[in-house]
Design a protein around this motif. Structure first.
Motif, short mmCIF file in Angstrom:
data_model
loop_
_atom_site.label_atom_id
_atom_site.label_comp_id
_atom_site.label_asym_id
_atom_site.label_seq_id
_atom_site.Cartn_x
_atom_site.Cartn_y
_atom_site.Cartn_z
N CYS A 404 0.86 -1.19 0.00
CA CYS A 404 0.00 0.00 0.00
C CYS A 404 0.90 1.24 0.00
O CYS A 404 1.82 1.31 0.80
CB CYS A 404 -0.88 0.06 1.23
SG CYS A 404 -1.83 -1.45 1.55
N PRO A 405 0.63 2.24 -0.80
CA PRO A 405 -0.42 2.26 -1.82
C PRO A 405 -0.01 1.47 -3.05
O PRO A 405 1.17 1.17 -3.23
CB PRO A 405 -0.55 3.75 -2.15
CG PRO A 405 0.80 4.33 -1.85
CD PRO A 405 1.37 3.52 -0.74
N CYS A 433 -4.59 -1.21 -2.62
CA CYS A 433 -3.30 -1.86 -2.40
C CYS A 433 -3.08 -2.89 -3.51
O CYS A 433 -3.93 -3.03 -4.38
CB CYS A 433 -3.26 -2.53 -1.03
SG CYS A 433 -3.53 -1.35 0.32
N GLY A 459 -8.04 -1.25 -0.37
CA GLY A 459 -7.17 -1.01 0.78
C GLY A 459 -7.91 -1.32 2.08
O GLY A 459 -9.02 -1.87 2.06
#
Lengths: 597, 173
Positions: A404-405, A433, A459
């Motif tokens: 992530c990101p 992610c 995410g």
């Protein structure tokens, strides 16, 4: 009352424009446009605030907002562009084949005044990484300037739609395209190329606005003379100092296919006469192929607007390993920082940090995550260097999970807005992610040069993939955040009416209270919204809000290109996180303009 | 007892038979001129029926096609079949025809909306191997020929688990 004010403003604006033409007030260009209620460039002003002083539409009456007129663009691809308004004409450019329309705002329903078709090469669609988007036209000196997917920059007479000049700057046979919105500064048109997924070497050029003649060209990789690095170049941090780093921070000759494309936003400070622009990701994505810091990719340059000479550089992501292009918008603000007035540059960056910098020197004053980040642990303010997390370091032949990101970053190209009334930066961004595996990359000119299998996913949280945050620059945290099902891929605008506008990929165009984030009004457009809202005062003296509807772009590729969601690596891995998008929206290409009844 | 032994022997020996691999000589001829990308044939001329290619009957050639699919960066646009810059290859939509001859022609000639022309870059045999692999992505190739789950990031179904395309509107895909 409002009408009286308007008629008072007309002579004042005219006077300013007159003085401006004399050159005496050239540096106040932006404020002149502000007072007249025009929207001459995608970011509205050189500081890239996307703030409008108009307040006829405000938090008390926005719930009455109605459609004033619509216009079909005739192209159902990702509509990332921004409608711009000069005097009584609205200009809008489509994705490939990049048709430019002028709409007459004086007449009911804003009918077509003229259209210009540049005959963009169809094959260019095959070398555009992430849908065939265009991010907007720009106005200057009676002309509209914009780029076409096949690498041309074109100037069109704003009154008649006649082509004034048309220069080819990019070569689609090496995968070079152009999607960015040019910036017009003092008789110069600044443009840059795209192609970071094709091993295209990045550049920015300044063209003479009257002729299209190249005044200077600065490459993003290679020897100092190519990058326009000379005696006036003074980067703040040691990591960016040294001779010919654009060659020595790469394996031999890798800089020739190194990327660093200037496909994003350029800001301009008239007082310092400096432009600020980012550089894209290094190529290929698989970083094992390019040990070193890979200068001058994934960073930001300050350059002299006249000569292009570099003044400073800062690298957000040295030796980027995640496709974290550094091309997002930079907002230039003069305001207090820890009690002292500073010339600031604010950058919500793809790697997940919101940077507050001193734009005179390139010093990073703070770097705070505005979205979940595990790929790095922070920015060392002494060295300026991003501190990478070794657990999330990709390797050839190894699958690293839950980075992530993701590749499109905490935030991609879609620009933020800043309101001086609230002091907040409004950031449309992602909550995505990814899993990433490096594979061998093979350079064949004109084909993708990536070397990675990527599969993205939502995410942290309840599966939402987008967020819209009001960021308090002083306290360094979000005051409020709105979750969205899909990435917020639209730009945003803030107004003096205590409002912010943005759209989501399901097609809702929304107005929020700028202070509290409360949803005050929304309208369901025909397709997902990924465009840049703008607001202007029409010839009738009333305020209007404009937005393009039409899903697409990298995030919307599955819906616009008909990709197969069973392959989560499709569309550079974004399909993995967007499998449900085709059930929420279909393609479109429509301009919506709203006003109060 | 003896018959059981004989049966086992037959089975064991039969298992020794493997598919033929011709590494050197085999070369498919150029696609016939009648390969078309349109189902409309004015004047109703006789259409030659296309035979199934040897390449898509050979697991070796399809596997080679898969390797070449990476090597020539097909994956950069079509990914693992789901598509991206280029269209999906694992679905049942075939803009320029799904026969191996059509696919070979598409690879060689390119197509106007962005498919590059690889003629001259990819040799003849390799082009057919690539096309055979594209057929595998489309589910046209027998399950015992198509590649199975690979060692990379498995974020898409293995080729030999893709469903065979179904007739569509009463027509073959």
């Amino acid at each position: 009352m409002r009408h009286k004010l308007f008629w008072l403003l007309v002579p004042i604006s005219a006077l300013f424009l007159f003085l401006n033409s004399l050159g005496a007030f050239a540096q106040q260009n932006a404020s002149v446009h502000g007072e007249s209620g025009e929207w001459p460039m995608p970011a509205r002003d050189f500081a890239s605030t996307r703030f409008s002083p108009l307040n006829e539409i405000n938090s008390d009456n926005v719930d009455k907002l109605k459609v004033a007129f619509t216009f079909s663009l005739g192209v159902n691809r990702g509509q990332e562009s921004s409608p711009i308004v000069i005097e009584d004409t609205l200009y809008v450019v489509t994705p490939y084949p990049n048709i430019l329309y002028a709409l007459d705002l004086k007449k009911p329903g804003a009918p077509l005044k003229w259209k210009y078709e540049p005959k963009t090469e169809a094959a260019a669609q095959g070398v555009a990484c992430c849908d065939t988007v265009n991010r907007g036209p720009v106005y200057g000196d009676g002309r509209i300037y914009y780029n076409t997917l096949d690498g041309h920059t074109i100037a069109v007479d704003a009154q008649t739609g006649r082509e004034l000049w048309n220069v080819r700057l990019g070569d689609i046979n090496i995968g070079e395209t152009m999607t960015m919105a040019p910036l017009f500064v003092n008789g110069r048109v600044l443009v840059g190329n795209s192609g970071g997924e094709f091993g295209v070497r990045g550049w920015i050029q300044a063209l003479e606005a009257g002729s299209g003649k190249v005044l200077w060209k600065a490459w993003s990789t290679g020897p100092d003379k190519d990058v326009l690095i000379g005696p006036d170049f003074h980067p703040y941090y040691d990591m960016d100092k040294g001779k010919d780093l654009g060659v020595t921070s790469w394996p031999p000759d890798a800089w020739k296919q190194g990327g660093g494309n200037v496909w994003g936003w350029i800001s301009y400070d008239p007082e310092l006469n400096l432009i600020f622009h980012g550089t894209g990701n290094p190529g290929p994505w698989n970083a094992d192929a390019r040990p070193g810091d890979n200068k001058w990719t994934a960073g930001i340059f300050a350059r002299d607007a006249n000569t292009g000479e570099a003044r400073w550089f800062y690298q957000w992501s040295p030796h980027d390993v995640y496709d974290h292009d550094g091309i997002n918008e930079q907002i230039l603000l003069d305001r207090d920082w820890h009690g002292k007035p500073r010339k600031l540059l604010i950058r919500p960056e793809r790697n997940g940090y919101l940077y507050v910098m001193d734009r005179l020197t390139g010093e990073v004053l703070s770097a705070t995550p505005f979205a979940p980040v595990n790929s790095s642990t922070g920015v060392d303010l002494k060295t300026g260097r991003l501190q990478m997390n070794p657990d999330k370091q990709p390797e050839t032949g190894k699958v690293v999970r839950d980075i992530c990101p993701a590749a499109p970053g905490a935030k991609d190209w879609n620009p933020s807005a800043y309101s001086p009334q609230t002091g907040y930066l409004y950031i449309p961004h992602n909550n995505v992610c990814m899993d990433l595996e490096g594979v061998e990359a093979n350079y064949i000119a004109g084909t993708p040069f990536v070397g990675a299998n990527v599969a993205m996913k939502a995410g942290p949280g309840d599966g939402h993939r987008g967020e819209y945050s009001a960021w308090d620059i002083d306290s360094g945290k979000a005051t409020w955040t709105i979750n969205e099902r899909f990435p917020v891929w639209s730009g945003t605008v803030a107004t003096a009416g205590n409002l912010v506008f943005y759209g989501n990929m399901e097609g809702w165009f929304k107005a929020l209270d700028a202070r509290t984030g409360k949803l005050l009004w929304q309208f369901k457009t025909g397709s997902g919204v990924i465009g840049q809202p703008t607001t202007y005062r029409g010839p009738d003296g009333h305020q209007y809000v404009a937005i393009l509807s039409g899903v697409g772009g990298w995030s919307g590729a599955i819906a616009v290109l008909g990709l197969d969601g069973r392959d989560r690596t499709a569309g550079l891995g974004f399909v993995g996180a967007m499998q449900d998008l085709p059930s929420a929206t279909t393609t479109g290409g429509m301009l919506y303009v709203f006003r109060l009844p | 007892m003896k018959s059981v032994f004989l049966l086992c022997l037959v089975v064991v020996l039969a298992a020794c038979q493997r598919e033929e691999r011709d590494f050197t000589k085999r070369k498919e001829s150029e696609p016939p001129d009648t390969v078309s990308v349109s189902p409309l044939h004015p004047g109703n001329p006789p259409i030659t029926t296309l035979e199934e290619s040897k390449y898509e009957q050979s697991a070796y050639d399809v596997a080679e096609g898969k390797r070449l699919y990476q090597w020539f960066n097909c994956t950069g646009c079509h990914f693992n079949g789901g598509g991206g810059i280029g269209p999906a290859l694992m679905d049942d939509k075939w803009i320029y025809g799904s026969s191996i001859e059509n696919i070979v022609k598409t690879i060689k000639e390119g197509r106007p909306n962005g498919m590059p022309s690889f003629g001259g870059l990819i040799p003849e045999k390799e082009t057919w191997q690539l096309a055979a692999y594209v057929r595998a992505l489309g589910g046209f190739v027998a399950k015992d020929v198509a590649p199975s789950r690979n060692d990379d990031l498995s974020a898409s179904p293995a080729e030999n688990r893709l469903p065979s395309p179904k007739p569509y509107n009463g027509k073959a895909p």
